[in-house]
Design an enzyme around this catalytic site. Sequence first.
Site, PDB file in Angstrom:
ATOM      1  N   HIS A  57      35.721  14.693  46.643  1.00  0.00           N
ATOM      2  CA  HIS A  57      35.786  13.821  47.823  1.00  0.00           C
ATOM      3  C   HIS A  57      34.800  14.295  48.867  1.00  0.00           C
ATOM      4  CE1 HIS A  57      38.583  17.008  49.029  1.00  0.00           C
ATOM      5  NE2 HIS A  57      38.669  16.509  50.244  1.00  0.00           N
ATOM      6  N   HIS A  59      34.846  15.370  52.070  1.00  0.00           N
ATOM      7  CA  HIS A  59      35.017  16.331  53.161  1.00  0.00           C
ATOM      8  C   HIS A  59      34.001  17.481  53.076  1.00  0.00           C
ATOM      9  CE1 HIS A  59      39.407  14.949  54.043  1.00  0.00           C
ATOM     10  NE2 HIS A  59      38.519  14.276  54.735  1.00  0.00           N
ATOM     11  N   ASP A  61      34.179  20.592  53.573  1.00  0.00           N
ATOM     12  CA  ASP A  61      34.547  21.828  52.870  1.00  0.00           C
ATOM     13  C   ASP A  61      34.567  21.620  51.349  1.00  0.00           C
ATOM     14  OD1 ASP A  61      36.950  20.262  53.340  1.00  0.00           O
ATOM     15  OD2 ASP A  61      38.111  21.986  52.650  1.00  0.00           O
ATOM     16  N   HIS A  62      34.033  20.478  50.888  1.00  0.00           N
ATOM     17  CA  HIS A  62      33.910  20.205  49.447  1.00  0.00           C
ATOM     18  C   HIS A  62      32.488  19.817  49.060  1.00  0.00           C
ATOM     19  CE1 HIS A  62      38.343  20.272  48.799  1.00  0.00           C
ATOM     20  NE2 HIS A  62      38.265  20.149  50.105  1.00  0.00           N
ATOM     21  N   HIS A 115      44.469  11.186  50.136  1.00  0.00           N
ATOM     22  CA  HIS A 115      43.893  12.158  51.074  1.00  0.00           C
ATOM     23  C   HIS A 115      42.638  11.558  51.706  1.00  0.00           C
ATOM     24  CE1 HIS A 115      42.700  16.061  52.668  1.00  0.00           C
ATOM     25  NE2 HIS A 115      41.552  16.002  52.008  1.00  0.00           N
ATOM     26  N   ASP A 134      41.760  17.962  46.841  1.00  0.00           N
ATOM     27  CA  ASP A 134      42.830  18.065  47.844  1.00  0.00           C
ATOM     28  C   ASP A 134      43.926  17.037  47.612  1.00  0.00           C
ATOM     29  OD1 ASP A 134      41.368  20.067  49.016  1.00  0.00           O
ATOM     30  OD2 ASP A 134      40.831  18.940  50.816  1.00  0.00           O
ATOM     31  N   HIS A 172      42.538  24.569  47.516  1.00  0.00           N
ATOM     32  CA  HIS A 172      42.964  25.436  48.617  1.00  0.00           C
ATOM     33  C   HIS A 172      44.116  26.350  48.214  1.00  0.00           C
ATOM     34  CE1 HIS A 172      40.654  23.560  51.920  1.00  0.00           C
ATOM     35  NE2 HIS A 172      40.832  22.432  51.248  1.00  0.00           N
TER      36      HIS A 172
HETATM   37 FE    FE Z   1      39.662  20.579  51.569  1.00  0.00          FE
HETATM   38 ZN    ZN Z   2      39.787  17.384  51.956  1.00  0.00          ZN
END
Ligand code: FE
Ligand code: ZN
Length: 256
Positions: A57, A59, A61-62, A115, A134, A172
């Site tokens: 996805h 985001h 942090d990905h 998400h 996530d 995570h």
């Molecule tokens: Fe994340």
């Molecule tokens: Zn995420």
Amino acid sequence: MSHLEIKQIPVLNDNYVYLAHCPDTDDTAIVDPAVVGPVLDGLKEMGWTLTHILNTHHHADHTGGNLELKEATGCTIVGPRADRDRIPGIDVEVGDGDTYKLGKAAAKVFDVPGHTKGHIAYWFEDSDALFCGDTLFVMGCGRLFEGTPAQMVNSLAKFDALPDQTHVYCAHEYTQSNGRFALTVEPQNQALIDLMAEVNDKRARDIPTVPSTLGQERATNPFLRPTSPDLQSTVGMLGADPVDVFAEVRRRKDSF
Ligand code: FE
Ligand code: ZN
């Protein structure tokens, strides 16, 4: 058919990224590269050369490492068709029901909105490996930033159809706080009580609790258990629609 070799790399505060290597062709993917440095270090340590990025996805942090890793290695970026405009450098768009081959290892792609709107997951059946980003966490699930409870229940149902031994490679290390919450909605669940003891011990020694397995999640994860009578009665919704129960549990977790 090929069995992936998987290396888990902890990055940032609590993210995991994964190198997945096909031993027959030497193709190597990084799943959800949040960052660049630790990925390059991991590749060097394993003696692998990056050929692919698999994004779940959009985001940061990905996907934060996408462009720099592509620039450095010329790798191919694979990501969700439904979110093509938010995946930096995307080359190959995939969606529900597609099969994507990393060397000789085949991944079935699931659309799992909830998400985010365009979230996908990669299931490498022959390696018993699910990269779920996530969407599903150990004893938890992702926050509903862009989707509805009904969408998330439908997404999680796709995972719930996979075999017990499927490894859940989530993005995570949220396990301990997820477990504390899970015990508030299903305090009588002995599998959950036992797992939390194990998790507390591992975290005290800084050992990852990820991956888990789908068998473990089915037994302990409240977001896969909206039909559990114990859970339903704890939240005062005995016999209610599972989507409504899920929504209530998610709402409680959001403010836990
Ligand atoms: Fe994340
Ligand atoms: Zn995420």
